[in-house]
Design a protein around this motif. Sequence first.
Motif, PDB file in Angstrom:
ATOM      1  N   LEU A   4      88.170  87.514  61.825  1.00  0.00           N
ATOM      2  CA  LEU A   4      88.618  88.490  62.936  1.00  0.00           C
ATOM      3  C   LEU A   4      87.229  89.423  63.875  1.00  0.00           C
ATOM      4  O   LEU A   4      88.175  89.574  64.981  1.00  0.00           O
ATOM      5  N   LEU A   5      86.449  88.979  63.333  1.00  0.00           N
ATOM      6  CA  LEU A   5      85.292  89.727  63.903  1.00  0.00           C
ATOM      7  C   LEU A   5      84.666  88.747  65.349  1.00  0.00           C
ATOM      8  O   LEU A   5      84.376  89.462  66.313  1.00  0.00           O
ATOM      9  N   ALA A   8      87.856  89.544  67.346  1.00  0.00           N
ATOM     10  CA  ALA A   8      88.237  91.034  68.588  1.00  0.00           C
ATOM     11  C   ALA A   8      85.948  90.691  69.238  1.00  0.00           C
ATOM     12  O   ALA A   8      86.609  91.768  70.687  1.00  0.00           O
ATOM     13  N   THR A  12      86.514  91.519  73.010  1.00  0.00           N
ATOM     14  CA  THR A  12      86.052  92.475  73.838  1.00  0.00           C
ATOM     15  C   THR A  12      85.113  91.921  75.089  1.00  0.00           C
ATOM     16  O   THR A  12      85.270  92.561  76.380  1.00  0.00           O
TER      17      THR A  12
END
Length: 88
Positions: A4-5, A8, A12
């Motif tokens: 998930l990190l 993300a 971004t």
Amino acid sequence: MNRLLTLALLLTAAVLSGCASHSPELRPYTAEETRELALEDLNRRGLSFDEYQTKKAQLTHSPQIVHEFDNRGEMNAAQSVAHPDRQG
């Protein structure tokens, strides 16, 4: 959690790189925009009135209006206005 990190961070980075790549200044200026920029630059130069009028007439390709003073030191606007309290 680690996936998930990572997702993300990639999302971004993709959004930020997409926003940074578009630049409206890369297109050429039109003739009207070029003339307006030249007039704005002329306004910032701090020239005398006569120099300003000469340069502005050159930029706008219009004949220069000659501003003359009458014998009383007042500016003649090339239009005579009759004042009832003045003899003239």
